[in-house]
Enzyme design. Structure first.
Site, PDB file in Angstrom:
ATOM      1  N   HIS A   1      -8.544  -8.697   2.309  1.00  0.00           N
ATOM      2  CA  HIS A   1      -7.657  -9.433   3.218  1.00  0.00           C
ATOM      3  C   HIS A   1      -8.435 -10.456   4.036  1.00  0.00           C
ATOM      4  O   HIS A   1      -7.921 -11.534   4.333  1.00  0.00           O
ATOM      5  CB  HIS A   1      -6.943  -8.464   4.160  1.00  0.00           C
ATOM      6  CG  HIS A   1      -5.720  -7.836   3.572  1.00  0.00           C
ATOM      7  ND1 HIS A   1      -4.606  -8.561   3.209  1.00  0.00           N
ATOM      8  CD2 HIS A   1      -5.436  -6.547   3.268  1.00  0.00           C
ATOM      9  CE1 HIS A   1      -3.683  -7.751   2.724  1.00  0.00           C
ATOM     10  NE2 HIS A   1      -4.169  -6.517   2.742  1.00  0.00           N
TER      11      HIS A   1
ATOM     12  N   THR B   1       0.803  -1.223   0.000  1.00  0.00           N
ATOM     13  CA  THR B   1       0.000   0.000   0.000  1.00  0.00           C
ATOM     14  C   THR B   1       0.836   1.275   0.000  1.00  0.00           C
ATOM     15  O   THR B   1       0.647   2.158  -0.844  1.00  0.00           O
ATOM     16  CB  THR B   1      -0.949   0.001   1.207  1.00  0.00           C
ATOM     17  OG1 THR B   1      -1.882  -1.072   1.060  1.00  0.00           O
ATOM     18  CG2 THR B   1      -1.710   1.311   1.304  1.00  0.00           C
TER      19      THR B   1
ATOM     20  N   HIS C   1      -0.959  -9.570  -0.752  1.00  0.00           N
ATOM     21  CA  HIS C   1      -0.328  -9.091  -1.984  1.00  0.00           C
ATOM     22  C   HIS C   1       1.123  -8.784  -1.684  1.00  0.00           C
ATOM     23  O   HIS C   1       1.584  -8.967  -0.560  1.00  0.00           O
ATOM     24  CB  HIS C   1      -1.054  -7.834  -2.482  1.00  0.00           C
ATOM     25  CG  HIS C   1      -1.305  -6.849  -1.380  1.00  0.00           C
ATOM     26  ND1 HIS C   1      -0.380  -5.908  -0.981  1.00  0.00           N
ATOM     27  CD2 HIS C   1      -2.367  -6.698  -0.548  1.00  0.00           C
ATOM     28  CE1 HIS C   1      -0.869  -5.220   0.034  1.00  0.00           C
ATOM     29  NE2 HIS C   1      -2.069  -5.682   0.327  1.00  0.00           N
TER      30      HIS C   1
ATOM     31  N   ARG D   1      -1.289   6.279   5.686  1.00  0.00           N
ATOM     32  CA  ARG D   1      -0.385   6.259   4.540  1.00  0.00           C
ATOM     33  C   ARG D   1      -1.100   6.547   3.221  1.00  0.00           C
ATOM     34  O   ARG D   1      -0.486   7.040   2.272  1.00  0.00           O
ATOM     35  CB  ARG D   1       0.356   4.928   4.466  1.00  0.00           C
ATOM     36  CG  ARG D   1      -0.520   3.673   4.427  1.00  0.00           C
ATOM     37  CD  ARG D   1       0.327   2.416   4.604  1.00  0.00           C
ATOM     38  NE  ARG D   1      -0.422   1.168   4.533  1.00  0.00           N
ATOM     39  CZ  ARG D   1      -0.986   0.561   5.574  1.00  0.00           C
ATOM     40  NH1 ARG D   1      -0.895   1.118   6.782  1.00  0.00           N
ATOM     41  NH2 ARG D   1      -1.635  -0.582   5.434  1.00  0.00           N
TER      42      ARG D   1
ATOM     43  N   ASP E   1      -3.274   0.900  -5.633  1.00  0.00           N
ATOM     44  CA  ASP E   1      -1.926   0.794  -5.085  1.00  0.00           C
ATOM     45  C   ASP E   1      -1.321  -0.588  -5.318  1.00  0.00           C
ATOM     46  O   ASP E   1      -0.109  -0.751  -5.295  1.00  0.00           O
ATOM     47  CB  ASP E   1      -1.923   1.122  -3.597  1.00  0.00           C
ATOM     48  CG  ASP E   1      -2.984   0.346  -2.811  1.00  0.00           C
ATOM     49  OD1 ASP E   1      -3.845  -0.301  -3.440  1.00  0.00           O
ATOM     50  OD2 ASP E   1      -2.956   0.401  -1.567  1.00  0.00           O
ATOM     51  N   HIS E   2      -2.171  -1.588  -5.557  1.00  0.00           N
ATOM     52  CA  HIS E   2      -1.729  -2.958  -5.812  1.00  0.00           C
ATOM     53  C   HIS E   2      -2.968  -3.797  -6.092  1.00  0.00           C
ATOM     54  O   HIS E   2      -4.097  -3.322  -5.953  1.00  0.00           O
ATOM     55  CB  HIS E   2      -0.968  -3.538  -4.616  1.00  0.00           C
ATOM     56  CG  HIS E   2      -1.725  -3.443  -3.324  1.00  0.00           C
ATOM     57  ND1 HIS E   2      -2.815  -4.237  -3.031  1.00  0.00           N
ATOM     58  CD2 HIS E   2      -1.568  -2.627  -2.239  1.00  0.00           C
ATOM     59  CE1 HIS E   2      -3.292  -3.931  -1.843  1.00  0.00           C
ATOM     60  NE2 HIS E   2      -2.558  -2.948  -1.342  1.00  0.00           N
TER      61      HIS E   2
END
Length: 554
Positions: free
Chosen positions: A317, A89, A494, A173, A360-361
């Site tokens: 998740h 992230t 991830h 973040r 972000d992913h």
């Protein structure tokens, strides 16, 4: 006489011809616009853990005004990839907004071990600042660890700090890194209090509009609704059935199935809202309030709103990409985005704002799901890797616990171990690589100081190189088998180089964007320079990306 007249006529003709040529070839500039053409507002919309294929997997169930609007009105770079590992992230958000990679930005993970200070580091930790809007430590955060400017910083510089920049995300973040070093404000969610907070890096007191928003305690409102599916549960044909052993169970529930009761969390556990679609709803409502209160997009000086929707990551998740929970979360997010775009149309004006959508992913399929369908996949345990590796190295080199930790797919040795001075470190790294290559679930390993000499495929070599920070990274990098990750038996994660983690959406819509798409390969790092090109501002200081020319040259 005739000769005189003929000569005079030729002179007139030559003069006229010369005058025409002079006019045609004149360097006098044409009339120029009085002001530089820029959008009133740029909106960055990053959806945490959004695989590229989610744009199309649920396409038939999306509204016309959310994801589908972006696809059908905007420009999509369909083959946009993350150019580094690990795909986490903090790294994703920083790379989107800097146009750079961990080797340059210093953001090498969500967390990392700093071998020089011998301490663990969280990406946005800053002990020199204090929380604003909270009495706890959740606000002791800043962009201090980010070593490159961001596209949002560059907009501030280009407008002599007149253009406003706001960052908003449930995750610190996800707000701090996109907003850059010099924003008007950056706000994130405190799960202890249910309030949106910031730090003294930005201000000493929350603005009144944030305080008023906090007073509503919207989490309680959504908890009262519980979480059930938008549509009949048997209509979620893009998902597995609603009770799988590889889905995580929320505390207090007996099975990972709908409906998920939430009423009991009201006034008690504000953090739980993150793991429901309502976390995204509240995030976008705060974004609307920021537009209204800060007057974003109200004048000819371009503003920037950086929004990250994080609940998709928490849900993924816990339940995995093939769960009904994941599908329902995206269907609800689609409706929230439609409402957000409608708000932008009403307040900023359609065609006056530029919005981009990315992630972000991505995410891996849950190994249990893969095995159930006879496809490869599994898990490794980083702690077990360290234990086994230390046992092996101790027996061979007669040194106790030479390995400190395995994190971000890296082996980090204890260079301050006094016994290390008597060890052939090159031989120890070679032995480590040999050991890792025999470990179940690990495909390969490489000395991080000698990546260029390895026989890795070019894409892996480039991604590992881009993720290697000479000051902060570890010693040996290990590559997992496809669809293997460090984790338990439920949910997903991830971090790998593979397309399921690295292939992300990249769609632009709005100001000066014509409908279209390209299947040319672009990278996450190309988003910032594309915005820079469109706005006629400088690229971020660590930028390595290139503009998406099919978009900028339309």
């Amino acid at each position: 006489m005739k000769k005189t007249l003929l000569f005079a006529g030729l002179c007139c003709l030559c003069s006229l011809t010369f005058a025409q040529k002079k006019t045609k070839n004149s360097t006098t500039p044409a009339a120029s616009p009085a002001t530089l053409d820029r959008p009133k507002l740029v909106v960055g919309l990053v959806v945490d853990q959004m695989r590229w294929d989610y744009l199309y997997r649920y396409y038939d169930r999306y509204t016309n005004g959310g994801f589908k609007r972006m696809i059908n009105e905007g420009f999509s770079a369909e083959n946009t990839l993350i150019p580094y590992t690990p795909t986490y992230t903090a790294v994703g958000h920083s790379s989107i907004y800097t146009g750079s990679v961990p080797a340059i930005t210093g953001i090498i993970g969500n967390d990392w071990y700093d071998p020089q200070t011998r301490k663990g580091v969280y990406c946005t930790d800053d002990s020199t600042v204090t929380s604003v809007g909270s009495s706890g430590i959740a606000g002791k955060m800043s962009p201090r660890n980010l070593k490159s400017s961001t596209i949002t910083d560059e907009l501030r510089l280009a407008t002599n700090f007149r253009g406003k920049v706001i960052g908003i995300s449930l995750k610190d973040r996800g707000s701090i890194l996109p907003a850059g070093h010099t924003p008007t404000g950056a706000y994130w969610y405190d799960g202890q209090t249910g309030d949106w907070i910031t730090s003294t890096w930005y201000m000493n007191q929350l603005p009144a509009w944030v305080q008023n928003f906090n007073s509503q305690k919207l989490a309680n409102k959504y908890y009262e609704q519980d979480w059930n599916t938008l549509y009949p549960v048997n209509s979620y044909v893009q998902s597995t059935t609603d009770n799988q052993v590889y889905e995580g169970i929320t505390r207090g529930e007996q099975t990972p199935t709908f409906p998920h009761p939430l009423k009991g969390y009201a006034g008690k556990n504000y953090d739980m809202i993150r793991s429901t679609p309502y976390g995204n709803t509240i995030t976008l409502k705060l974004a609307e309030e920021a537009i209204k209160a800060e007057g974003l997009g109200k004048d000819n000086i371009t503003d920037f709103l950086a929004v990250s929707c994080s609940s998709t990551d928490y849900v993924g998740h816990q339940y995995g990409p093939n769960s009904i929970e994941a599908e329902d979360t995206y269907l609800r997010l689609d409706k929230d985005i439609e409402e957000f775009f409608n708000y932008l149309d009403r307040t900023v004006g359609k065609g006056n704002y530029l919005v981009f959508l990315s992630a972000d992913h991505g995410a891996a399929h849950v190994p249990g799901f893969m095995q159930e369908n006879k496809m490869p996949g599994g898990t490794v345990d980083n702690k077990a890797i360290v234990t086994g590796l230390n046992t092996y190295l101790e027996s061979r080199f007669k040194i106790k616990k030479p390995v400190l930790v395995a994190m971000n797919n890296q082996i980090i040795f204890d260079h301050y171990n006094k016994e290390m001075k008597d060890v052939d470190f090159a031989a120890m790294k070679t032995a480590t690589i040999d050991y890792l290559r025999t470990y179940d679930g690990i495909a390969n390993a490489v000395d991080l100081s000698r990546i260029a000499e390895s026989t890795l495929p070019a894409v892996q070599k480039e991604m590992i190189t881009n993720g290697y920070n000479a000051r902060l990274s570890g010693d040996v990098y290990f590559i997992l088998q496809p669809n293997y990750f460090d984790g338990g038996k439920t949910g997903t994660t991830h971090g790998a180089w593979n397309p399921y983690d690295a292939h992300i959406p990249c769609v632009f819509m709005g100001w000066n964007v014509k409908h279209g798409k390209t299947n040319k390969t672009y990278h996450m790092t190309d988003i910032a320079p594309t915005i820079a090109a469109m706005l006629h501002i400088q690229m971020p200081s660590g930028n390595i990306g290139v503009p998406i020319t099919e978009l900028t040259h339309q």
